[in-house]
Design a protein around this motif. Structure first.
Motif, PDB file in Angstrom:
ATOM      1  N   VAL A   1       0.867  -1.172   0.000  1.00  0.00           N
ATOM      2  CA  VAL A   1       0.000   0.000   0.000  1.00  0.00           C
ATOM      3  C   VAL A   1       0.907   1.227   0.000  1.00  0.00           C
ATOM      4  O   VAL A   1       1.755   1.378   0.885  1.00  0.00           O
ATOM      5  CB  VAL A   1      -0.920   0.032   1.233  1.00  0.00           C
ATOM      6  CG1 VAL A   1      -1.712   1.346   1.271  1.00  0.00           C
ATOM      7  CG2 VAL A   1      -1.857  -1.166   1.229  1.00  0.00           C
TER       8      VAL A   1
ATOM      9  N   TYR B   1      -1.470  -2.417  -4.076  1.00  0.00           N
ATOM     10  CA  TYR B   1      -2.855  -2.770  -3.754  1.00  0.00           C
ATOM     11  C   TYR B   1      -3.724  -1.519  -3.651  1.00  0.00           C
ATOM     12  O   TYR B   1      -4.876  -1.506  -4.068  1.00  0.00           O
ATOM     13  CB  TYR B   1      -2.906  -3.561  -2.450  1.00  0.00           C
ATOM     14  CG  TYR B   1      -4.307  -3.937  -2.043  1.00  0.00           C
ATOM     15  CD1 TYR B   1      -4.961  -5.005  -2.646  1.00  0.00           C
ATOM     16  CD2 TYR B   1      -4.994  -3.219  -1.070  1.00  0.00           C
ATOM     17  CE1 TYR B   1      -6.251  -5.352  -2.297  1.00  0.00           C
ATOM     18  CE2 TYR B   1      -6.287  -3.549  -0.704  1.00  0.00           C
ATOM     19  CZ  TYR B   1      -6.906  -4.613  -1.322  1.00  0.00           C
ATOM     20  OH  TYR B   1      -8.193  -4.948  -0.978  1.00  0.00           O
ATOM     21  N   ASP B   2      -3.144  -0.447  -3.102  1.00  0.00           N
ATOM     22  CA  ASP B   2      -3.901   0.796  -2.956  1.00  0.00           C
ATOM     23  C   ASP B   2      -2.922   1.961  -2.862  1.00  0.00           C
ATOM     24  O   ASP B   2      -1.731   1.781  -2.604  1.00  0.00           O
ATOM     25  CB  ASP B   2      -4.787   0.758  -1.718  1.00  0.00           C
ATOM     26  CG  ASP B   2      -6.021   1.657  -1.846  1.00  0.00           C
ATOM     27  OD1 ASP B   2      -6.024   2.543  -2.725  1.00  0.00           O
ATOM     28  OD2 ASP B   2      -6.977   1.471  -1.066  1.00  0.00           O
ATOM     29  N   TYR B   3      -3.445   3.153  -3.089  1.00  0.00           N
ATOM     30  CA  TYR B   3      -2.676   4.398  -3.018  1.00  0.00           C
ATOM     31  C   TYR B   3      -3.480   5.337  -2.152  1.00  0.00           C
ATOM     32  O   TYR B   3      -4.545   5.809  -2.556  1.00  0.00           O
ATOM     33  CB  TYR B   3      -2.495   4.961  -4.430  1.00  0.00           C
ATOM     34  CG  TYR B   3      -1.622   6.186  -4.551  1.00  0.00           C
ATOM     35  CD1 TYR B   3      -0.304   6.090  -4.963  1.00  0.00           C
ATOM     36  CD2 TYR B   3      -2.126   7.458  -4.274  1.00  0.00           C
ATOM     37  CE1 TYR B   3       0.498   7.206  -5.106  1.00  0.00           C
ATOM     38  CE2 TYR B   3      -1.336   8.595  -4.403  1.00  0.00           C
ATOM     39  CZ  TYR B   3      -0.020   8.463  -4.818  1.00  0.00           C
ATOM     40  OH  TYR B   3       0.779   9.578  -4.958  1.00  0.00           O
ATOM     41  N   VAL B   4      -3.019   5.558  -0.929  1.00  0.00           N
ATOM     42  CA  VAL B   4      -3.791   6.384   0.004  1.00  0.00           C
ATOM     43  C   VAL B   4      -3.026   7.657   0.324  1.00  0.00           C
ATOM     44  O   VAL B   4      -1.790   7.670   0.353  1.00  0.00           O
ATOM     45  CB  VAL B   4      -4.125   5.617   1.299  1.00  0.00           C
ATOM     46  CG1 VAL B   4      -4.980   4.406   0.989  1.00  0.00           C
ATOM     47  CG2 VAL B   4      -2.869   5.199   2.044  1.00  0.00           C
TER      48      VAL B   4
ATOM     49  N   ASP C   1     -10.981   5.154   7.893  1.00  0.00           N
ATOM     50  CA  ASP C   1     -10.623   4.787   6.522  1.00  0.00           C
ATOM     51  C   ASP C   1      -9.569   3.690   6.520  1.00  0.00           C
ATOM     52  O   ASP C   1      -9.602   2.770   5.688  1.00  0.00           O
ATOM     53  CB  ASP C   1     -10.088   6.006   5.767  1.00  0.00           C
ATOM     54  CG  ASP C   1     -11.193   6.972   5.369  1.00  0.00           C
ATOM     55  OD1 ASP C   1     -12.356   6.728   5.750  1.00  0.00           O
ATOM     56  OD2 ASP C   1     -10.904   7.966   4.680  1.00  0.00           O
TER      57      ASP C   1
ATOM     58  N   LEU D   1      -9.692  -0.130   4.921  1.00  0.00           N
ATOM     59  CA  LEU D   1      -8.617  -0.672   4.093  1.00  0.00           C
ATOM     60  C   LEU D   1      -8.123  -1.994   4.654  1.00  0.00           C
ATOM     61  O   LEU D   1      -7.891  -2.954   3.894  1.00  0.00           O
ATOM     62  CB  LEU D   1      -7.471   0.339   4.011  1.00  0.00           C
ATOM     63  CG  LEU D   1      -6.182  -0.142   3.325  1.00  0.00           C
ATOM     64  CD1 LEU D   1      -6.442  -0.562   1.888  1.00  0.00           C
ATOM     65  CD2 LEU D   1      -5.123   0.957   3.385  1.00  0.00           C
TER      66      LEU D   1
ATOM     67  N   ARG E   1     -10.442  -4.830   3.775  1.00  0.00           N
ATOM     68  CA  ARG E   1     -10.256  -5.275   2.390  1.00  0.00           C
ATOM     69  C   ARG E   1      -8.952  -6.054   2.229  1.00  0.00           C
ATOM     70  O   ARG E   1      -8.894  -7.056   1.500  1.00  0.00           O
ATOM     71  CB  ARG E   1     -10.275  -4.079   1.441  1.00  0.00           C
ATOM     72  CG  ARG E   1     -11.633  -3.407   1.330  1.00  0.00           C
ATOM     73  CD  ARG E   1     -11.707  -2.431   0.175  1.00  0.00           C
ATOM     74  NE  ARG E   1     -10.879  -1.260   0.364  1.00  0.00           N
ATOM     75  CZ  ARG E   1      -9.789  -0.974  -0.350  1.00  0.00           C
ATOM     76  NH1 ARG E   1      -9.373  -1.823  -1.302  1.00  0.00           N
ATOM     77  NH2 ARG E   1      -9.097   0.114  -0.126  1.00  0.00           N
TER      78      ARG E   1
ATOM     79  N   HIS F   1      -8.386  -9.850   0.908  1.00  0.00           N
ATOM     80  CA  HIS F   1      -7.464 -10.100  -0.204  1.00  0.00           C
ATOM     81  C   HIS F   1      -6.412 -11.138   0.182  1.00  0.00           C
ATOM     82  O   HIS F   1      -6.137 -12.081  -0.587  1.00  0.00           O
ATOM     83  CB  HIS F   1      -6.795  -8.788  -0.605  1.00  0.00           C
ATOM     84  CG  HIS F   1      -5.825  -8.899  -1.732  1.00  0.00           C
ATOM     85  ND1 HIS F   1      -6.211  -9.216  -3.021  1.00  0.00           N
ATOM     86  CD2 HIS F   1      -4.467  -8.748  -1.779  1.00  0.00           C
ATOM     87  CE1 HIS F   1      -5.147  -9.248  -3.807  1.00  0.00           C
ATOM     88  NE2 HIS F   1      -4.079  -8.975  -3.078  1.00  0.00           N
TER      89      HIS F   1
ATOM     90  N   GLY G   1     -16.823   5.188   0.648  1.00  0.00           N
ATOM     91  CA  GLY G   1     -15.576   5.039  -0.101  1.00  0.00           C
ATOM     92  C   GLY G   1     -15.247   6.218  -0.999  1.00  0.00           C
ATOM     93  O   GLY G   1     -14.139   6.305  -1.524  1.00  0.00           O
TER      94      GLY G   1
END
Length: 258
Positions: A80, A100-103, A111, A115, A118, A122, A162
């Motif tokens: 992440v 996987y994500d860009y926060v 939040d 994450l 999720r 995953h 989201g």
């Protein structure tokens, strides 16, 4: 438990993320922290983390270049990207590196928990042979009953939760996504949730703003805070915050003793 490594050169950010992970009561443990790419690479083999939280702005070797090195040496570890830069180019590179994500910093606690939920799902798919920790089963049972309302309202509120940072989030846009009339959607939300679309979004955004103001590691300017929770106009956000909370954002932060 899923092993987590936090890679960030700011100790206050590492400490805050670690605290968030611990308080989530989900099956994650922070097994290692690194200040830079050299420290992270030295720890990779001994720790074997399932998840990396990687800051982009690292000294000497930035987070994206570090992730490239890790991909070459250790394969598809789940990563992440945690960034203070809301730029398309960084997000594009992160996607190319299969992040996987860009926060974006700062991250509200709620939040991060979404994450982690999720990520847990995953990782469970990637490692199906790992036994399911009791904490996960308990959370999933709670999550399945988290909304008083129909399946449709659960989907609608999941979408809003989201995308609350989107300044163009409107009842018409959400209604169109779910193939219904916008007036009907707002009335349905009022009936099932006790709040119209606008009321729900406003309360959600202000609760996220309060979360960010409640933590010392979030030294955020009010203009940046407004954008972070979906408002392009700082003065409108401050006026709305004062009307609903009873004080302006700066007063709220001071009163919190932080």
């Amino acid at each position: 438990m899923w092993n987590v490594m936090i890679i960030d050169d700011e100790s206050i950010i590492r400490k805050g993320l670690k605290q968030y992970v611990q308080e989530s009561h989900l099956p994650f443990q922070v097994s290692a922290e690194a200040r830079n790419a050299e420290d992270a690479l030295a720890l990779m083999e001994s720790i074997a983390p399932h998840v990396l939280f990687v800051d982009i702005n690292l000294p000497e070797v930035n987070g994206l270049d570090l992730l490239r090195l890790i991909r070459c040496r250790y394969g598809e570890v789940v990563a992440v990207i945690v960034s203070g830069y809301d730029t398309f180019e960084y997000a594009r590179q992160a996607l190319q590196l299969h992040a996987y994500d860009y926060v974006l910093k700062p991250v509200p606690k709620s939040d991060l928990k979404r994450l982690l939920v999720r990520l847990d799902q995953h990782l469970s798919g990637l490692y199906p042979n790992l036994s399911e920790p009791p904490a996960r089963a308990a959370y999933q049972e709670t999550a399945s009953h988290r909304e008083d309302g129909s399946v449709l309202m659960v989907k609608v509120t999941d979408y809003i939760n989201g995308h609350y940072q989107d300044p163009e989030l409107t009842v018409s846009k959400v209604a169109a996504l779910f193939h219904m009339n916008h007036t009907y959607l707002s009335k349905r939300m009022k009936q099932e949730l006790g709040a119209s679309f606008l009321e729900y979004v406003t309360e959600l955004r202000l609760s996220k703003a309060k979360e960010l103001l409640d933590h010392t590691m979030h030294n955020i300017k009010i203009g940046d805070l407004a954008i972070k929770v979906g408002y392009t106009n700082q003065y409108y956000f401050s006026r709305l915050f004062k009307n609903r909370i009873g004080m302006c954002p700066l007063e709220y932060k001071k009163q919190s003793g932080r």
